[in-house]
Design a protein around this motif. Structure first.
Motif, mmCIF file in Angstrom:
data_model
loop_
_atom_site.group_PDB
_atom_site.id
_atom_site.type_symbol
_atom_site.label_atom_id
_atom_site.label_comp_id
_atom_site.label_asym_id
_atom_site.label_seq_id
_atom_site.Cartn_x
_atom_site.Cartn_y
_atom_site.Cartn_z
ATOM 1 N N SER A 158 -8.898 6.944 -27.721
ATOM 2 C CA SER A 158 -10.587 8.347 -27.947
ATOM 3 C C SER A 158 -11.235 7.888 -26.721
ATOM 4 O O SER A 158 -12.534 8.725 -26.587
ATOM 5 C CB SER A 158 -10.846 6.596 -29.479
ATOM 6 O OG SER A 158 -10.447 6.433 -30.447
ATOM 7 N N ASP A 159 -11.602 6.819 -25.880
ATOM 8 C CA ASP A 159 -12.158 7.236 -24.562
ATOM 9 C C ASP A 159 -11.761 8.445 -24.024
ATOM 10 O O ASP A 159 -12.847 8.836 -23.225
ATOM 11 C CB ASP A 159 -12.172 6.023 -23.960
ATOM 12 C CG ASP A 159 -12.585 4.684 -24.622
ATOM 13 O OD1 ASP A 159 -13.271 4.512 -25.921
ATOM 14 O OD2 ASP A 159 -12.455 3.989 -23.955
ATOM 15 N N THR A 160 -10.675 9.172 -23.890
ATOM 16 C CA THR A 160 -10.319 9.785 -23.116
ATOM 17 C C THR A 160 -10.795 11.560 -23.713
ATOM 18 O O THR A 160 -11.119 12.486 -23.303
ATOM 19 C CB THR A 160 -8.537 9.733 -23.245
ATOM 20 O OG1 THR A 160 -8.200 8.372 -22.754
ATOM 21 C CG2 THR A 160 -8.123 11.031 -22.201
ATOM 22 N N VAL A 161 -10.212 11.112 -25.054
ATOM 23 C CA VAL A 161 -10.466 12.176 -26.272
ATOM 24 C C VAL A 161 -12.659 12.473 -25.731
ATOM 25 O O VAL A 161 -12.989 13.496 -25.880
ATOM 26 C CB VAL A 161 -10.878 11.814 -27.622
ATOM 27 C CG1 VAL A 161 -11.385 12.353 -28.336
ATOM 28 C CG2 VAL A 161 -9.307 11.921 -27.992
ATOM 29 N N VAL A 162 -13.117 10.973 -26.023
ATOM 30 C CA VAL A 162 -14.927 11.475 -25.482
ATOM 31 C C VAL A 162 -14.770 12.033 -24.209
ATOM 32 O O VAL A 162 -15.856 13.250 -23.617
ATOM 33 C CB VAL A 162 -15.793 10.675 -25.960
ATOM 34 C CG1 VAL A 162 -16.363 10.132 -25.047
ATOM 35 C CG2 VAL A 162 -15.428 10.043 -27.177
ATOM 36 N N PHE A 163 -14.337 11.884 -22.904
ATOM 37 C CA PHE A 163 -14.534 11.779 -21.577
ATOM 38 C C PHE A 163 -14.025 13.834 -21.749
ATOM 39 O O PHE A 163 -14.520 14.183 -20.890
ATOM 40 C CB PHE A 163 -13.134 11.221 -20.772
ATOM 41 C CG PHE A 163 -13.578 11.409 -19.624
ATOM 42 C CD1 PHE A 163 -14.377 11.348 -18.621
ATOM 43 C CD2 PHE A 163 -12.420 12.579 -18.703
ATOM 44 C CE1 PHE A 163 -14.930 11.751 -17.125
ATOM 45 C CE2 PHE A 163 -12.458 12.694 -17.650
ATOM 46 C CZ PHE A 163 -13.810 12.578 -16.573
ATOM 47 N N LEU A 164 -13.249 13.979 -22.443
ATOM 48 C CA LEU A 164 -11.956 15.565 -22.468
ATOM 49 C C LEU A 164 -13.381 16.355 -22.603
ATOM 50 O O LEU A 164 -13.463 17.949 -22.214
ATOM 51 C CB LEU A 164 -11.329 15.800 -22.931
ATOM 52 C CG LEU A 164 -9.799 14.821 -22.079
ATOM 53 C CD1 LEU A 164 -8.310 14.941 -22.149
ATOM 54 C CD2 LEU A 164 -9.727 15.465 -20.182
ATOM 55 N N ASN A 165 -14.152 16.137 -23.936
ATOM 56 C CA ASN A 165 -14.711 16.730 -24.037
ATOM 57 C C ASN A 165 -15.877 17.345 -24.157
ATOM 58 O O ASN A 165 -15.939 17.895 -23.812
ATOM 59 C CB ASN A 165 -14.565 15.829 -25.964
ATOM 60 C CG ASN A 165 -14.144 16.500 -27.340
ATOM 61 O OD1 ASN A 165 -13.593 18.086 -27.743
ATOM 62 N ND2 ASN A 165 -13.597 15.907 -27.920
ATOM 63 N N THR A 171 -16.585 32.698 -23.836
ATOM 64 C CA THR A 171 -16.320 31.514 -24.337
ATOM 65 C C THR A 171 -14.880 30.871 -24.848
ATOM 66 O O THR A 171 -14.200 31.598 -25.157
ATOM 67 C CB THR A 171 -18.148 30.847 -25.229
ATOM 68 O OG1 THR A 171 -17.887 32.096 -26.444
ATOM 69 C CG2 THR A 171 -19.156 31.344 -24.095
ATOM 70 N N TYR A 172 -14.719 30.082 -24.338
ATOM 71 C CA TYR A 172 -13.534 29.017 -24.945
ATOM 72 C C TYR A 172 -13.562 28.022 -25.733
ATOM 73 O O TYR A 172 -14.144 26.658 -25.332
ATOM 74 C CB TYR A 172 -12.798 28.655 -23.369
ATOM 75 C CG TYR A 172 -12.713 30.002 -22.693
ATOM 76 C CD1 TYR A 172 -11.494 31.145 -23.369
ATOM 77 C CD2 TYR A 172 -13.709 30.492 -21.772
ATOM 78 C CE1 TYR A 172 -10.649 31.981 -23.023
ATOM 79 C CE2 TYR A 172 -12.956 32.001 -20.992
ATOM 80 C CZ TYR A 172 -12.065 32.987 -21.317
ATOM 81 O OH TYR A 172 -11.211 33.683 -20.714
ATOM 82 N N PRO A 173 -14.180 27.905 -26.884
ATOM 83 C CA PRO A 173 -14.121 26.513 -27.401
ATOM 84 C C PRO A 173 -13.104 25.979 -27.713
ATOM 85 O O PRO A 173 -12.055 26.440 -28.160
ATOM 86 C CB PRO A 173 -14.624 26.674 -29.222
ATOM 87 C CG PRO A 173 -13.793 29.117 -28.678
ATOM 88 C CD PRO A 173 -14.579 28.860 -27.686
ATOM 89 N N VAL A 174 -13.026 24.727 -27.329
ATOM 90 C CA VAL A 174 -12.047 24.033 -27.235
ATOM 91 C C VAL A 174 -12.701 22.436 -28.361
ATOM 92 O O VAL A 174 -13.012 21.670 -28.556
ATOM 93 C CB VAL A 174 -12.007 23.770 -25.529
ATOM 94 C CG1 VAL A 174 -10.832 22.149 -25.848
ATOM 95 C CG2 VAL A 174 -11.327 24.334 -24.498
ATOM 96 N N LEU A 175 -11.522 22.033 -29.595
ATOM 97 C CA LEU A 175 -11.432 21.089 -29.931
ATOM 98 C C LEU A 175 -10.592 19.937 -29.596
ATOM 99 O O LEU A 175 -8.936 20.215 -29.109
ATOM 100 C CB LEU A 175 -10.927 21.501 -30.746
ATOM 101 C CG LEU A 175 -10.807 21.066 -32.860
ATOM 102 C CD1 LEU A 175 -11.745 19.872 -32.482
ATOM 103 C CD2 LEU A 175 -9.826 21.242 -33.672
ATOM 104 N N ILE A 176 -10.858 19.157 -29.203
ATOM 105 C CA ILE A 176 -9.804 17.832 -28.684
ATOM 106 C C ILE A 176 -10.199 16.692 -29.730
ATOM 107 O O ILE A 176 -11.213 16.170 -29.587
ATOM 108 C CB ILE A 176 -10.194 17.747 -27.628
ATOM 109 C CG1 ILE A 176 -9.891 18.346 -26.217
ATOM 110 C CG2 ILE A 176 -9.061 16.218 -27.080
ATOM 111 C CD1 ILE A 176 -10.289 18.198 -24.422
ATOM 112 N N ALA A 177 -9.398 15.828 -30.453
ATOM 113 C CA ALA A 177 -9.429 14.780 -30.917
ATOM 114 C C ALA A 177 -8.425 13.998 -30.905
ATOM 115 O O ALA A 177 -7.492 14.067 -30.259
ATOM 116 C CB ALA A 177 -9.647 15.282 -32.770
#
Length: 202
Positions: free
Chosen positions: A51-58, A137-143
């Motif tokens: 979860s921490d990694t997901v927040v960081f990458l977002n 633009t490049y919208p990215v979804l990381i979850a």
């Protein structure tokens, strides 16, 4: 006796006002320190779980938006029209190449941050950077559900599948390598691979 009482009341009132002024000054100083601390915030030192990694990458994938919003919301300076593009002045915290690269470097390794800057549509006027809107633009979804994290010897290997809608790209897998900076010991993204959004990094 009445004179003594009056003097005591006046003295008490004066002491109270003085104390209030000191408290207000103290509060103002703390607020300034807090703001200073915010502007100096750097990337994280710990990524304890996925979860921490997901927040960081977002956060990393949205650093461009910080610039575009700052330019949009900046009340100082006038936009410049050139070759059909509108360049907006950036506020002081982003008004130079070095400041923008430093902002990107909160998440991305320095060489990547410099390439990211080079892909921005910028114009320098009297030593200040102006920024135009992005052409693409490049919208990215990381979850958590589409992210896999693997521990490596010197950091983390992260794979994000279905990182965007099929409407935007056919190849939607993105790979990240996160390592610790040798000096700060804080995590940064050393590499990002995958077809989607690669134009911002090459």
């Amino acid at each position: 006796m009445k004179k003594i009482l009056i003097l005591l009341v006046v003295a008490a009132l004066f002491a109270g006002c003085s104390g209030t002024q000191k408290n207000e000054k103290g509060k103002g100083k703390a607020k300034t320190t807090s703001k200073k601390g915010q502007t100096q915030t750097q990337s994280v030192q710990k990524l304890e779980n996925k979860s921490d990694t997901v927040v960081f990458l977002n956060r990393a994938e949205h650093v461009w938006e910080d610039l575009y919003y700052a330019a949009m919301n900046n009340q100082k300076g006038k936009p410049i029209q050139e070759d059909g593009m509108t360049y907006r002045p950036l506020p002081s915290r982003f008004d130079s190449r070095e400041k923008i690269v430093a902002h990107f470097s909160r998440f991305w390794a320095r060489p990547m941050a410099e390439r990211m800057y080079d892909h921005l549509s910028t114009k320098e006027v009297k030593g200040k950077v102006y920024l135009a809107e992005p052409k693409t633009t490049y919208p990215v979804l990381i979850a958590n559900s589409n992210t896999a994290v693997e521990q490596a010897a010197d950091g983390l290997l992260v794979t994000v599948t279905e990182a965007t809608s099929p409407a935007f790209a056919s190849d939607r897998t993105v790979h990240y390598t996160l390592v610790r900076d040798k000096k700060t010991k804080k995590y940064e993204i050393q590499s990002r691979s995958g077809e989607y959004g690669k134009e911002q990094f090459e």
